[in-house]
Write a protein that holds these residues in place. Structure first.
Motif, PDB file in Angstrom:
ATOM      1  N   PRO A  19       0.834  -1.707  -0.281  1.00  0.00           N
ATOM      2  CA  PRO A  19      -0.011  -0.216  -0.452  1.00  0.00           C
ATOM      3  C   PRO A  19       1.322   1.226  -0.130  1.00  0.00           C
ATOM      4  O   PRO A  19       1.720   1.442   0.536  1.00  0.00           O
ATOM      5  N   LYS A  20      -0.227   2.045  -0.606  1.00  0.00           N
ATOM      6  CA  LYS A  20       0.798   3.651  -0.306  1.00  0.00           C
ATOM      7  C   LYS A  20       1.465   3.750   1.157  1.00  0.00           C
ATOM      8  O   LYS A  20       0.398   3.673   1.673  1.00  0.00           O
ATOM      9  N   CYS A  21       2.291   4.953   1.212  1.00  0.00           N
ATOM     10  CA  CYS A  21       2.186   5.579   2.523  1.00  0.00           C
ATOM     11  C   CYS A  21       1.485   6.043   2.685  1.00  0.00           C
ATOM     12  O   CYS A  21       0.202   6.958   1.978  1.00  0.00           O
ATOM     13  N   THR A  22       1.268   6.800   4.470  1.00  0.00           N
ATOM     14  CA  THR A  22      -0.224   7.676   4.897  1.00  0.00           C
ATOM     15  C   THR A  22       0.452   8.979   4.675  1.00  0.00           C
ATOM     16  O   THR A  22       1.329   9.412   4.959  1.00  0.00           O
ATOM     17  N   ILE A  23      -0.783   9.779   4.154  1.00  0.00           N
ATOM     18  CA  ILE A  23      -0.303  11.358   3.374  1.00  0.00           C
ATOM     19  C   ILE A  23      -0.838  12.036   4.537  1.00  0.00           C
ATOM     20  O   ILE A  23      -1.811  12.053   5.233  1.00  0.00           O
TER      21      ILE A  23
END
Length: 410
Positions: free
Chosen positions: A353-357
């Protein structure tokens, strides 16, 4: 020393070489009467054969006693300074120039004490035309602080130029250009907090082995490094400009321009912390690659400008974003994307999953990735526009009343 050229006479007794001033305070350089003239050259080229190693000028052997060596205003040609298993060693090189002059291989400096109790300081001077042998770096220090200031490195080649392990590394006001290495220019392992690269230009270095891209300009493993007010420009033939693994790296006031990256990312990190502030990334060429790629890391970008770049290669369509961040955290504070056609961040990553922004902008909502300031400007503009419309309506009604064009409707 009197002005002149010193040769390795009386071989195999080494003559002017193989000095072991262990436990002493020694200064080598022009005599006081010659200090203003310089002109002291130690040239061991004639000693080299296909079966012999370059001759050492300083070969420290011993244990337990402090040793202080200072070399001033000397040119060393095909000569080595070596200290292995010697603790409490302090070596200072002031305006010393190292040169290989076409020798088959050369490791000018090797410092490896038993414990962390030594320091190598290099002020001024240069290293040029040295050719590394195998995987041995041109400058290799372990458990020995390396402090470099005002030095030029050019036309050197080999596997790695500078290697520092378990020590503090600083380089400031230096110039590194036109070198060719297949692994990395500067390799740092377990470098201590306070390690830094400041006001240094690294330009036009080739990191490939022939047509094949290979290593990194800077690599940090389980260590720390701060890049401050530096410029990395026109380097090519590499996977990464900066590679970090399990490390803490920061960048302040630094420009990354005109570099060429292949099959990876210009800044690449795994399980690391990266802070980038007041810096710019412009006019770089990405061949099946992108600007920043992090995995399992924490990254903060503050006042960073991403300018125009070029993406090429058979997989170029897959690299339509500037940043890929997976399984970690990323914070955007006033980041500008001037690279039209590229998302600021790849938001499609799901496995992993993508990083937490975090931060002042939602980079997944628009291709341009407007900064917080830009968003605020848009909001203020909308409010002012609404107020202007209301004022116009009021003035129009008053005008109609005054000129008899407004009638009450019964």
């Amino acid at each position: 020393m009197a002005q002149g050229v010193y040769l390795p006479q009386q071989v195999p007794n080494f003559g002017n070489g193989q000095l072991n001033p262990f436990g002493l305070n020694v200064t080598i350089g022009p005599s006081p009467n010659n200090n203003s003239q310089g002109g002291v050259v130690i040239d061991f080229t004639s000693y080299i054969t296909p079966t012999t190693d370059p001759l050492t000028l300083i070969l420290l052997r011993g244990y337990g006693s402090p040793t202080n060596i200072t070399i001033n205003n000397v040119t060393l040609i095909n000569s080595v300074i070596s200290s292995v298993d010697c603790d409490y060693v302090t070596i200072t090189l002031n305006n010393v120039s190292f040169s290989g002059l076409g020798s088959s291989y050369l490791t000018p400096i090797l410092i490896a004490p038993r414990g962390y109790t030594s320091t190598l300081t290099i002020n001024g001077g240069s290293m040029a035309n040295a050719i590394g042998y195998g995987t041995v770096p041109l400058i290799s220090v372990s458990q020995c602080d390396l402090l470099i200031s005002g030095v030029e490195y050019y036309n050197n080649s080999g596997y790695t130029m500078i290697s520092v392990s378990n020590a503090t590394f600083t380089m400031d006001n230096s110039l590194v250009y036109s070198n060719a290495f297949t692994n990395m220019l500067i390799g740092l392992s377990a470098t201590h907090p306070g390690s830094s690269l400041t006001k240094t230009t690294i330009t036009n270095n080739n990191m490939s082995a022939g047509p094949i891209p290979m290593g990194s300009v800077i690599e940090v493993y389980q260590g720390s490094l701060s890049l401050v007010n530096s410029w990395l420009d026109s380097n090519y033939g590499m996977f990464n400009l900066i590679n970090m693994r399990v490390s803490k790296v920061s960048m302040q006031g630094t420009k990354l321009t005109n570099n060429s990256i292949s099959a990876s990312a210009m800044i690449y990190g795994i399980q690391s912390t990266f802070d980038m502030a007041s810096s710019s990334v412009t006019n770089n060429l990405y061949y099946d690659s992108l600007a920043i790629w992090f995995y399992g890391s924490d990254m903060t970008l503050t006042d960073v400008v991403f300018g125009k770049s070029v993406t090429q290669g058979p997989q170029a369509s897959s690299f339509n974003s500037i940043i890929l961040c997976q399984q970690g955290n990323i914070t955007f504070n006033d980041v500008t994307n001037n690279n039209s056609g590229h998302n600021l961040m790849d938001c499609s990553s799901s496995d992993p999953p993508k990083c937490t922004i975090h931060g002042d902008q939602d980079v997944c909502d628009a291709k341009s990735g407007p900064s917080g300031g830009a968003i605020a400007g848009i909001v203020i503009g909308c409010i002012l526009g609404a107020i202007l419309i209301i004022v116009i309506i009021i003035l129009a009604i008053r005008y109609a009343k005054r000129h008899g064009h407004y009638h009450r409707i019964h």
